[in-house]
Design a protein around this motif. Structure first.
Motif, PDB file in Angstrom:
ATOM      1  N   PHE A  73     -23.041   9.575 -12.738  1.00 37.41           N
ATOM      2  CA  PHE A  73     -22.990   8.215 -12.213  1.00 37.41           C
ATOM      3  C   PHE A  73     -21.560   7.884 -11.787  1.00 37.41           C
ATOM      4  CE2 PHE A  73     -22.688   3.547 -12.904  1.00 37.41           C
ATOM      5  CZ  PHE A  73     -23.694   3.138 -12.039  1.00 37.41           C
ATOM      6  N   SER A  74     -21.408   7.338 -10.569  1.00 43.69           N
ATOM      7  CA  SER A  74     -20.084   7.054 -10.032  1.00 43.69           C
ATOM      8  C   SER A  74     -20.019   5.632  -9.476  1.00 43.69           C
ATOM      9  CB  SER A  74     -19.731   8.052  -8.926  1.00 43.69           C
ATOM     10  OG  SER A  74     -18.474   7.742  -8.351  1.00 43.69           O
ATOM     11  N   PRO A  75     -19.486   4.675 -10.262  1.00 37.76           N
ATOM     12  CA  PRO A  75     -19.277   3.316  -9.758  1.00 37.76           C
ATOM     13  C   PRO A  75     -17.842   3.148  -9.250  1.00 37.76           C
ATOM     14  CG  PRO A  75     -19.033   3.319 -12.134  1.00 37.76           C
ATOM     15  CD  PRO A  75     -19.245   4.757 -11.716  1.00 37.76           C
ATOM     16  N   LYS A  76     -17.675   2.415  -8.175  1.00 34.95           N
ATOM     17  CA  LYS A  76     -16.354   2.124  -7.612  1.00 34.95           C
ATOM     18  C   LYS A  76     -16.136   0.619  -7.665  1.00 34.95           C
ATOM     19  CE  LYS A  76     -15.688   6.440  -6.168  1.00 34.95           C
ATOM     20  NZ  LYS A  76     -14.611   7.325  -6.614  1.00 34.95           N
ATOM     21  N   ARG A  77     -15.093   0.170  -8.390  1.00 32.85           N
ATOM     22  CA  ARG A  77     -14.821  -1.246  -8.580  1.00 32.85           C
ATOM     23  C   ARG A  77     -13.413  -1.591  -8.116  1.00 32.85           C
ATOM     24  NH1 ARG A  77     -17.290  -0.246 -13.610  1.00 32.85           N
ATOM     25  NH2 ARG A  77     -15.835   1.495 -13.687  1.00 32.85           N
ATOM     26  N   ASP A  78     -13.272  -2.706  -7.387  1.00 33.55           N
ATOM     27  CA  ASP A  78     -11.977  -3.183  -6.905  1.00 33.55           C
ATOM     28  C   ASP A  78     -11.858  -4.679  -7.187  1.00 33.55           C
ATOM     29  OD1 ASP A  78     -11.076  -0.763  -5.107  1.00 33.55           O
ATOM     30  OD2 ASP A  78     -13.125  -1.224  -4.485  1.00 33.55           O
ATOM     31  N   ILE A  79     -10.642  -5.103  -7.507  1.00 36.95           N
ATOM     32  CA  ILE A  79     -10.365  -6.534  -7.666  1.00 36.95           C
ATOM     33  C   ILE A  79      -9.086  -6.869  -6.918  1.00 36.95           C
ATOM     34  CG2 ILE A  79     -11.556  -6.699  -9.883  1.00 36.95           C
ATOM     35  CD1 ILE A  79      -8.872  -6.580 -11.303  1.00 36.95           C
ATOM     36  N   SER A  80      -9.005  -8.090  -6.410  1.00 39.49           N
ATOM     37  CA  SER A  80      -7.799  -8.477  -5.659  1.00 39.49           C
ATOM     38  C   SER A  80      -7.618  -9.989  -5.711  1.00 39.49           C
ATOM     39  CB  SER A  80      -7.895  -8.014  -4.197  1.00 39.49           C
ATOM     40  OG  SER A  80      -8.980  -8.626  -3.534  1.00 39.49           O
ATOM     41  N   ARG A  81      -6.375 -10.409  -5.471  1.00 35.10           N
ATOM     42  CA  ARG A  81      -6.039 -11.827  -5.348  1.00 35.10           C
ATOM     43  C   ARG A  81      -5.134 -11.985  -4.135  1.00 35.10           C
ATOM     44  NH1 ARG A  81      -3.668 -12.530  -9.907  1.00 35.10           N
ATOM     45  NH2 ARG A  81      -5.528 -13.190 -11.065  1.00 35.10           N
ATOM     46  N   SER A  82      -5.405 -12.999  -3.316  1.00 38.19           N
ATOM     47  CA  SER A  82      -4.586 -13.228  -2.123  1.00 38.19           C
ATOM     48  C   SER A  82      -4.413 -14.728  -1.902  1.00 38.19           C
ATOM     49  CB  SER A  82      -5.243 -12.594  -0.886  1.00 38.19           C
ATOM     50  OG  SER A  82      -6.517 -13.165  -0.649  1.00 38.19           O
ATOM     51  N   GLY A  83      -3.393 -15.064  -1.122  1.00 32.27           N
ATOM     52  CA  GLY A  83      -3.139 -16.463  -0.785  1.00 32.27           C
ATOM     53  C   GLY A  83      -2.445 -17.247  -1.873  1.00 32.27           C
ATOM     54  N   SER A  84      -1.903 -16.546  -2.880  1.00 27.65           N
ATOM     55  CA  SER A  84      -1.209 -17.253  -3.956  1.00 27.65           C
ATOM     56  C   SER A  84       0.186 -17.651  -3.512  1.00 27.65           C
ATOM     57  CB  SER A  84      -1.119 -16.358  -5.199  1.00 27.65           C
ATOM     58  OG  SER A  84      -0.215 -16.887  -6.128  1.00 27.65           O
ATOM     59  N   ALA A  85       0.534 -18.902  -3.813  1.00 29.18           N
ATOM     60  CA  ALA A  85       1.900 -19.364  -3.554  1.00 29.18           C
ATOM     61  C   ALA A  85       2.758 -19.253  -4.799  1.00 29.18           C
ATOM     62  CB  ALA A  85       1.865 -20.806  -3.063  1.00 29.18           C
ATOM     63  N   ALA A  86       2.208 -18.596  -5.833  1.00 26.18           N
ATOM     64  CA  ALA A  86       2.915 -18.504  -7.117  1.00 26.18           C
ATOM     65  C   ALA A  86       3.361 -17.075  -7.424  1.00 26.18           C
ATOM     66  CB  ALA A  86       2.007 -19.013  -8.233  1.00 26.18           C
ATOM     67  N   GLY A  87       3.256 -16.180  -6.451  1.00 27.72           N
ATOM     68  CA  GLY A  87       3.735 -14.819  -6.638  1.00 27.72           C
ATOM     69  C   GLY A  87       2.858 -13.958  -7.537  1.00 27.72           C
ATOM     70  N   ILE A  88       1.531 -14.233  -7.577  1.00 29.78           N
ATOM     71  CA  ILE A  88       0.656 -13.422  -8.429  1.00 29.78           C
ATOM     72  C   ILE A  88      -0.448 -12.726  -7.624  1.00 29.78           C
ATOM     73  CG2 ILE A  88       1.107 -14.727 -10.537  1.00 29.78           C
ATOM     74  CD1 ILE A  88      -1.533 -16.205 -10.101  1.00 29.78           C
ATOM     75  N   ASP A  89      -0.198 -12.487  -6.310  1.00 27.07           N
ATOM     76  CA  ASP A  89      -1.129 -11.684  -5.515  1.00 27.07           C
ATOM     77  C   ASP A  89      -1.114 -10.242  -6.018  1.00 27.07           C
ATOM     78  OD1 ASP A  89      -1.794 -13.837  -3.995  1.00 27.07           O
ATOM     79  OD2 ASP A  89      -0.815 -13.151  -2.153  1.00 27.07           O
ATOM     80  N   GLY A  90      -2.204  -9.533  -5.756  1.00 32.52           N
ATOM     81  CA  GLY A  90      -2.266  -8.127  -6.128  1.00 32.52           C
ATOM     82  C   GLY A  90      -3.641  -7.560  -5.884  1.00 32.52           C
ATOM     83  N   ALA A  91      -3.751  -6.242  -6.033  1.00 31.94           N
ATOM     84  CA  ALA A  91      -5.028  -5.542  -5.867  1.00 31.94           C
ATOM     85  C   ALA A  91      -4.974  -4.256  -6.667  1.00 31.94           C
ATOM     86  CB  ALA A  91      -5.311  -5.251  -4.395  1.00 31.94           C
ATOM     87  N   VAL A  92      -6.131  -3.847  -7.229  1.00 30.19           N
ATOM     88  CA  VAL A  92      -6.183  -2.623  -8.017  1.00 30.19           C
ATOM     89  C   VAL A  92      -7.631  -2.158  -8.100  1.00 30.19           C
ATOM     90  CG1 VAL A  92      -6.418  -3.853 -10.224  1.00 30.19           C
ATOM     91  CG2 VAL A  92      -5.439  -1.553 -10.187  1.00 30.19           C
ATOM     92  N   SER A  93      -7.830  -0.847  -8.227  1.00 30.17           N
ATOM     93  CA  SER A  93      -9.155  -0.251  -8.395  1.00 30.17           C
ATOM     94  C   SER A  93      -9.299   0.283  -9.812  1.00 30.17           C
ATOM     95  CB  SER A  93      -9.359   0.897  -7.389  1.00 30.17           C
ATOM     96  OG  SER A  93      -9.269   0.439  -6.061  1.00 30.17           O
TER      97      SER A  93
END
Length: 454
Positions: A73-93
């Protein structure tokens, strides 16, 4: 002590590889390799010894048999944050992408109208493993959220220290009894003996949401929220089923699974609404199988999974106090009966499958599975660690007779990529955090060997 050793052994053999299941919420799209090849449609089918997972009444029609298999079984999961004016944008798998998922079933006839058997299967779906470090140690936002614990950065996507993720594994052993009440109808019952294991990592940013320690503020030393290692609980429930042949070509089936009441996750009682209780939801299955042509059978299932009946899963992640800082969290909004949960809704699942007798030794299968998405946009932040958002699955499979008493079955599943986007929960605490997105898609390939017993 003996129960702990036995449970550890069973998790090692059956459950640890199944922690990545996240197809119909955190239920599997199907139980048994034949069902998996048909999109999970199995309530009115009696092809194997997985009635304890699908419909107990089917076991008395399955005959004497043993089924053993494994899924890659192979699940692929990604999370991200964008549009932050507080410097906490990011993305990771997620770094955990491959799992072996075993299956086991056994059935034995008693005379011609009764059977006893056992099905061993698992649920899961919250196995995620996101590296930290997306947000720098100098972030005043994450520093503020960690004031209660004193944890230093760099921080993960939820402002916690270190890796971010969780692992939920549910193991069910289902001893099953079935009986034919006449030549066309049967009833069955399975006792569901359940164990579940859980751990969470990287949630130190939420210590400010827990209940204050006696005589003082929330304290890391009082931790029952995160990074406590595995915790295990036990419970039991029942599954009831009926199967009826209403004509020479049409079979109907129905099964109901009770809520499985589980013990408390004491190590994580500050995380789950209800002081650490995480029961398994009740569910209803209805199915029909039609022999459309001499060599073609078409099956369809409807399933209702009542996630909304479990506080720790269903309570919304938002509360009435949101929008009223203090910055750094709102105490007493995690862990209590009415506190924050993952916001999952109950889901309706529709399964359609077909099997075709291509020649005397080969059966071909195909299927489609569609489920509602249990996660709403308002709850994206909490579900970064559990992004079970896939909705549509296509499946293929076959069974090949190796001899008159043995067979080989294979099944493939692809769950199409789906995403949910919503405003960050951090916005509610005076942080201009923008929007967050969770994404997921899956593939699996399995093989099973079956024997007709003498």
């Amino acid at each position: 002590m003996k129960r702990t050793v036995l449970t550890s052994a069973l998790f090692a053999v059956f459950a640890i590889p199944t922690v990545a299941l996240a197809t119909d919420g955190y239920f599997s799209h199907g139980y048994g390799m034949k069902a998996k090849g048909m999109g999970g449609a199995a309530t009115a089918m009696a092809d194997d010894s997985f009635g304890g997972a699908n419909n107990p009444a089917s076991m008395v029609w399955a005959g004497d048999r043993l089924d053993v298999g494994v899924d890659l079984f192979s699940p692929k999961r990604d999370i991200s944050r964008s549009g932050s004016a507080a410097g906490i944008d990011g993305a990771v798998s997620s770094g955990s992408n491959l799992f072996l998922v075993p299956e086991f079933g056994y059935n034995r006839m008693i005379g011609g109208d009764m059977s006893i058997g056992v099905s061993v299967y698992g649920n899961g779906g919250m196995n995620t493993d996101f590296n930290g470090g997306q947000i720098p140690a100098t972030s005043p936002v994450c520093g503020g959220f960690n004031a209660a614990s004193g944890q230093a950065g760099p921080y993960n996507m939820l402002c916690g220290s270190g890796k971010l993720g969780m692992n939920l594994t549910q193991l069910i052993i289902a001893p099953t009894f079935a009986k034919k009440v006449n030549k066309d109808n049967s009833f069955g019952v399975s006792l569901l003996l359940a164990a579940q294991q859980f751990k969470a990592e990287g949630l130190s940013g939420f210590f400010g949401f827990t209940s204050p320690a006696a005589g003082g503020p929330p304290a890391y030393a009082n931790n029952n929220l995160t990074d406590r290692g595995n915790d295990t609980t036990y419970g039991y429930g029942l599954k009831l089923g009926w199967m009826g042949k209403v004509s020479d070509t049409v079979t109907l089936g129905a099964s109901y699974t009770s809520k499985v009441k589980m013990g408390k996750f004491k190590k994580y009682q500050d995380l789950f609404a209800g002081q650490g209780y995480f029961d398994m939801p009740d569910s209803l299955n209805l199915g029909i199988a039609v022999q459309a042509m001499p060599k073609l059978t078409v099956a369809a299932d409807y399933q209702r999974i009542n996630y909304s009946g479990i506080r720790s899963i269903a309570n919304p992640s938002t509360t009435a106090g949101d929008g009223l800082p203090p910055f750094g969290g709102i105490p007493n909004t995690l862990g209590c009966d009415s506190c924050r949960g993952f916001g999952w809704s109950s889901v309706n699942v529709f399964k359609l499958g077909a099997e075709y007798q291509y020649n005397p030794n080969l059966i071909l299968r195909a299927g489609y599975n569609h489920t509602d998405n249990p996660i709403q946009a308002r709850d994206v932040t909490f579900n970064m660690i559990a992004p079970g958002v896939v909705k549509d699955h296509l499946t293929l499979g076959f069974t090949y007779d190796l001899s008159k008493d043995s067979e080989l079955t294979m099944a493939y599943m692809h769950a199409f990529k789906n995403s949910v986007q919503g405003p960050s929960l951090f916005n509610a605490f005076g942080v201009p955090a923008g929007t967050e997105t969770i994404r997921m898609y899956e593939n699996s390939l399995g093989i099973a060997y079956s024997m007709k017993l003498k």
